[in-house]
Design an enzyme around this catalytic site. Structure first.
Site, PDB file in Angstrom:
ATOM      1  N   ASN A  25     -76.957 -17.684 -44.748  1.00 31.85           N
ATOM      2  CA  ASN A  25     -76.410 -16.332 -44.681  1.00 31.85           C
ATOM      3  C   ASN A  25     -75.863 -16.160 -43.266  1.00 31.85           C
ATOM      4  O   ASN A  25     -76.626 -15.962 -42.323  1.00 31.85           O
ATOM      5  CB  ASN A  25     -77.532 -15.332 -44.981  1.00 31.85           C
ATOM      6  CG  ASN A  25     -77.029 -13.895 -45.022  1.00 31.85           C
ATOM      7  OD1 ASN A  25     -75.865 -13.621 -44.693  1.00 31.85           O
ATOM      8  ND2 ASN A  25     -77.896 -12.986 -45.399  1.00 31.85           N
ATOM      9  N   ARG A  44     -74.243 -17.169 -48.900  1.00 32.42           N
ATOM     10  CA  ARG A  44     -74.078 -15.766 -49.278  1.00 32.42           C
ATOM     11  C   ARG A  44     -72.701 -15.311 -48.810  1.00 32.42           C
ATOM     12  O   ARG A  44     -72.366 -15.441 -47.628  1.00 32.42           O
ATOM     13  CB  ARG A  44     -75.154 -14.919 -48.621  1.00 32.42           C
ATOM     14  CG  ARG A  44     -74.950 -13.471 -48.932  1.00 32.42           C
ATOM     15  CD  ARG A  44     -75.996 -12.596 -48.303  1.00 32.42           C
ATOM     16  NE  ARG A  44     -75.799 -11.233 -48.768  1.00 32.42           N
ATOM     17  CZ  ARG A  44     -75.889 -10.162 -47.994  1.00 32.42           C
ATOM     18  NH1 ARG A  44     -76.195 -10.292 -46.730  1.00 32.42           N
ATOM     19  NH2 ARG A  44     -75.674  -8.977 -48.487  1.00 32.42           N
ATOM     20  N   HIS A  52     -74.994  -5.676 -52.702  1.00 32.61           N
ATOM     21  CA  HIS A  52     -76.409  -6.004 -52.987  1.00 32.61           C
ATOM     22  C   HIS A  52     -76.572  -6.580 -54.397  1.00 32.61           C
ATOM     23  O   HIS A  52     -77.662  -6.509 -54.984  1.00 32.61           O
ATOM     24  CB  HIS A  52     -77.319  -4.754 -52.908  1.00 32.61           C
ATOM     25  CG  HIS A  52     -77.510  -4.203 -51.531  1.00 32.61           C
ATOM     26  ND1 HIS A  52     -77.735  -2.855 -51.296  1.00 32.61           N
ATOM     27  CD2 HIS A  52     -77.551  -4.781 -50.312  1.00 32.61           C
ATOM     28  CE1 HIS A  52     -77.889  -2.643 -50.008  1.00 32.61           C
ATOM     29  NE2 HIS A  52     -77.770  -3.792 -49.379  1.00 32.61           N
ATOM     30  N   GLY A  73     -83.314  -1.022 -48.364  1.00 34.97           N
ATOM     31  CA  GLY A  73     -83.582  -1.814 -47.161  1.00 34.97           C
ATOM     32  C   GLY A  73     -82.968  -1.072 -45.989  1.00 34.97           C
ATOM     33  O   GLY A  73     -83.030   0.158 -45.935  1.00 34.97           O
ATOM     34  N   ARG A 108     -76.142   4.235 -41.925  1.00 34.99           N
ATOM     35  CA  ARG A 108     -74.911   4.644 -42.627  1.00 34.99           C
ATOM     36  C   ARG A 108     -75.126   5.973 -43.338  1.00 34.99           C
ATOM     37  O   ARG A 108     -76.196   6.231 -43.874  1.00 34.99           O
ATOM     38  CB  ARG A 108     -74.530   3.593 -43.678  1.00 34.99           C
ATOM     39  CG  ARG A 108     -73.978   2.339 -43.073  1.00 34.99           C
ATOM     40  CD  ARG A 108     -73.621   1.330 -44.150  1.00 34.99           C
ATOM     41  NE  ARG A 108     -74.113   0.016 -43.763  1.00 34.99           N
ATOM     42  CZ  ARG A 108     -74.567  -0.903 -44.608  1.00 34.99           C
ATOM     43  NH1 ARG A 108     -74.567  -0.682 -45.900  1.00 34.99           N
ATOM     44  NH2 ARG A 108     -74.993  -2.048 -44.147  1.00 34.99           N
ATOM     45  N   ARG A 145     -90.125   3.131 -40.874  1.00 33.07           N
ATOM     46  CA  ARG A 145     -91.523   3.228 -40.414  1.00 33.07           C
ATOM     47  C   ARG A 145     -91.643   4.183 -39.228  1.00 33.07           C
ATOM     48  O   ARG A 145     -92.589   4.952 -39.116  1.00 33.07           O
ATOM     49  CB  ARG A 145     -92.053   1.852 -40.007  1.00 33.07           C
ATOM     50  CG  ARG A 145     -92.419   1.003 -41.204  1.00 33.07           C
ATOM     51  CD  ARG A 145     -92.614  -0.421 -40.824  1.00 33.07           C
ATOM     52  NE  ARG A 145     -91.352  -1.024 -40.401  1.00 33.07           N
ATOM     53  CZ  ARG A 145     -91.132  -2.315 -40.331  1.00 33.07           C
ATOM     54  NH1 ARG A 145     -92.086  -3.165 -40.621  1.00 33.07           N
ATOM     55  NH2 ARG A 145     -89.962  -2.792 -39.968  1.00 33.07           N
ATOM     56  N   GLY A 173     -87.272  -3.684 -48.405  1.00 35.33           N
ATOM     57  CA  GLY A 173     -88.251  -3.257 -47.398  1.00 35.33           C
ATOM     58  C   GLY A 173     -88.896  -1.905 -47.661  1.00 35.33           C
ATOM     59  O   GLY A 173     -90.122  -1.794 -47.728  1.00 35.33           O
ATOM     60  N   GLY A 209     -88.366   0.160 -50.481  1.00 33.77           N
ATOM     61  CA  GLY A 209     -88.737   0.306 -51.892  1.00 33.77           C
ATOM     62  C   GLY A 209     -90.045  -0.388 -52.225  1.00 33.77           C
ATOM     63  O   GLY A 209     -90.851   0.114 -53.016  1.00 33.77           O
ATOM     64  N   GLU A 210     -90.281  -1.547 -51.589  1.00 33.14           N
ATOM     65  CA  GLU A 210     -91.507  -2.307 -51.876  1.00 33.14           C
ATOM     66  C   GLU A 210     -92.708  -1.771 -51.107  1.00 33.14           C
ATOM     67  O   GLU A 210     -93.839  -1.952 -51.529  1.00 33.14           O
ATOM     68  CB  GLU A 210     -91.298  -3.788 -51.503  1.00 33.14           C
ATOM     69  CG  GLU A 210     -90.318  -4.506 -52.406  1.00 33.14           C
ATOM     70  CD  GLU A 210     -89.884  -5.858 -51.873  1.00 33.14           C
ATOM     71  OE1 GLU A 210     -90.687  -6.525 -51.183  1.00 33.14           O
ATOM     72  OE2 GLU A 210     -88.728  -6.246 -52.127  1.00 33.14           O
ATOM     73  N   ASN A 211     -92.448  -1.137 -49.954  1.00 30.52           N
ATOM     74  CA  ASN A 211     -93.567  -0.839 -49.047  1.00 30.52           C
ATOM     75  C   ASN A 211     -93.847   0.629 -48.763  1.00 30.52           C
ATOM     76  O   ASN A 211     -94.803   0.926 -48.072  1.00 30.52           O
ATOM     77  CB  ASN A 211     -93.317  -1.521 -47.693  1.00 30.52           C
ATOM     78  CG  ASN A 211     -93.312  -3.029 -47.832  1.00 30.52           C
ATOM     79  OD1 ASN A 211     -94.295  -3.607 -48.266  1.00 30.52           O
ATOM     80  ND2 ASN A 211     -92.202  -3.662 -47.486  1.00 30.52           N
ATOM     81  N   GLU A 218     -83.540 -12.548 -52.178  1.00 29.16           N
ATOM     82  CA  GLU A 218     -82.128 -12.923 -52.298  1.00 29.16           C
ATOM     83  C   GLU A 218     -81.921 -14.404 -52.006  1.00 29.16           C
ATOM     84  O   GLU A 218     -81.060 -15.042 -52.597  1.00 29.16           O
ATOM     85  CB  GLU A 218     -81.283 -12.050 -51.354  1.00 29.16           C
ATOM     86  CG  GLU A 218     -81.156 -10.628 -51.882  1.00 29.16           C
ATOM     87  CD  GLU A 218     -80.701  -9.617 -50.844  1.00 29.16           C
ATOM     88  OE1 GLU A 218     -81.543  -9.229 -50.004  1.00 29.16           O
ATOM     89  OE2 GLU A 218     -79.536  -9.217 -50.877  1.00 29.16           O
TER      90      GLU A 218
END
Ligand code: ADP
Length: 395
Positions: free
Chosen positions: A7, A86, A175, A205, A236, A279, A325, A327-329, A379
């Site tokens: 990537n 990628r 994505h 993310g 953004r 965070r 990041g 969404g999972e945490n 990914e």
């Protein structure tokens, strides 16, 4: 078969080496701040990780460091036969994975008009990789490809036809590799054939996007011509009134480049709180920081709006799928984005939501008609899988 996943960004190269079809990640690493004297080199094989700084003048020097490391410590007399790259923008030309030929590389260069920040370093990564690994098959995996199934009434903008015909202005979506990967994972977790699963996939993310997946295919997505559209992100803006840039140009005398920078790099969570890392925003909220509270309300409200819109688009959904990041945490973001949606058949189980478990998790309450899943994205593995699959079919 060993598959190297690359990537290449404007000042970084990220890599992972997989043994396929076992899907075993043997090595990974990252070179950051390419072009600077103190470029940061992180290299890992099994659990041994080394970090150091050194001069890395360009992508070619960076990839040479990776190639030498792999030859010395990992491959040891084994050849590298496949590289999956990628590539952010495949335009309308590419709806699936491609073996890279001169023609494909030329097209990736041409598509830089649509992705000026991403396609040029992606193409540069391919060129140096062709020089350093001339024996390997080079494969391109496009971030836009999964969204090639979006219908015209969704991907066209209501502007004069010539903007589409002459400039290719339409929704492409980004994505895609992540949305596709979590779609496949969710379908198999739910025990449904891919072509009959309806999902709303929520990738949160640094960049954020959502996709309405109908019968396993993308049918609408929140990013557009560029990754600036849709949800509020780390830096953004996401969706704003399209008249705002004209206003800024006329009233604040800003140039197009300044407005572009403002909306891509100074907006989103950062614009409201000064922090782009979620965070940090959560930490500030705990200290009763008002802008942090507002930013989180805005961030989650926008996710909720897209959930409602995509549920209407799909008619019914098997599951909502949180990934990446945030969404999972982040139990906070999941809970706040879905609060008050019981009438739509969406109800979270608060205690499940707050448990930290690895792998795929099911978070809906018993009465929820629609399932709520966390599916970790990967990914790099998705790129390795697609590279392996294409080369197996070519044989
Ligand atoms: P990228 O888009 O660069 O791949 P990631 O998917 O790694 O980004 O997501 C980065 C985001 O995830 C950051 O905003 C970070 O704050 C957030 N994140 C990571 N871990 C957590 C956590 N435990 N709680 C909340 N947010 C988190």
């Amino acid at each position: 078969m060993n598959v190297l996943v690359l990537n290449s960004g404007s000042s970084s190269i990220k890599f992972s080496l997989f043994k396929m079809p076992e899907e075993q990640e043997i090595s990974l690493g990252l070179i950051e701040k390419i072009g600077e004297e103190n470029a940061l080199v992180t290299l890992r094989v099994s659990s041994n990780e080394t970090k150091h700084t050194q001069l890395v003048s360009d992508h070619s020097a960076g990839l040479k460091i990776i190639a030498d490391f792999l030859a010395d410590k990992v491959l040891i007399n084994q050849e590298l036969s496949a590289i999956g790259h990628r590539v952010v923008h495949g335009g309308e030309a590419y709806s699936d994975t491609q073996l890279i030929t001169d023609e494909v590389l030329r097209k990736i260069d041409e598509l830089a008009v649509l992705a000026p920040l991403h396609n040029p370093p992606n193409a540069e990564g391919i060129r140096v990789s062709q020089q350093i690994f001339p024996q390997a098959n080079q494969v391109a995996i496009f971030d836009t490809a999964f969204h090639s199934t979006i219908p015209p009434y969704t991907y066209r903008y209501p502007v004069p036809n010539r903007l589409y015909q002459e400039h290719g202005i339409r929704v492409y979506g980004m994505h895609g590799t992540s949305h596709q990967y979590v779609t496949q994972q969710a379908a198999s977790f739910l025990g449904k054939p891919l072509d009959s699963v309806n999902l709303i996939t929520i990738h949160l993310g640094n960049g954020c996007s959502m996709t309405a997946v109908k019968n396993g295919k993308s049918t609408d997505t929140s990013m557009g011509l560029s990754p600036l559209a849709g949800l509020m992100m780390g830096t953004r803006s996401g969706d704003i009134d399209p008249a705002i840039p004209f206003f800024l140009s006329e009233q604040a005398e800003m140039s197009p480049a300044e407005i572009d920078h403002l909306l891509n790099h100074e907006s989103g969570l950062k614009g409201i709180t000064g922090e782009n890392d979620l965070r940090e925003v959560l930490r500030k909220q705990e200290q009763e920081d008002k802008p942090a509270k507002l930013a989180l309300e805005m961030y989650c409200y926008r996710i909720k709006k897209y959930v409602g819109a995509y549920l209407a688009v799909l008619g019914s959904a098997d599951a909502l799928v949180f990934t990446a990041g945030v969404g999972e945490n982040s139990p906070f973001v999941r809970e706040k984005s879905l609060e008050g949606l019981e009438a739509l058949g969406i109800q979270l189980d608060s205690s499940k939501n707050n448990q930290s478990v690895s792998g795929i998790q099911e978070l809906q309450a018993e009465d929820s008609k629609i399932k709520i899943l966390v599916v970790p994205t990967n990914e790099e593995l998705a790129i390795a899988q697609q590279t392996f699959q294409l080369l197996s079919e070519e044989k």
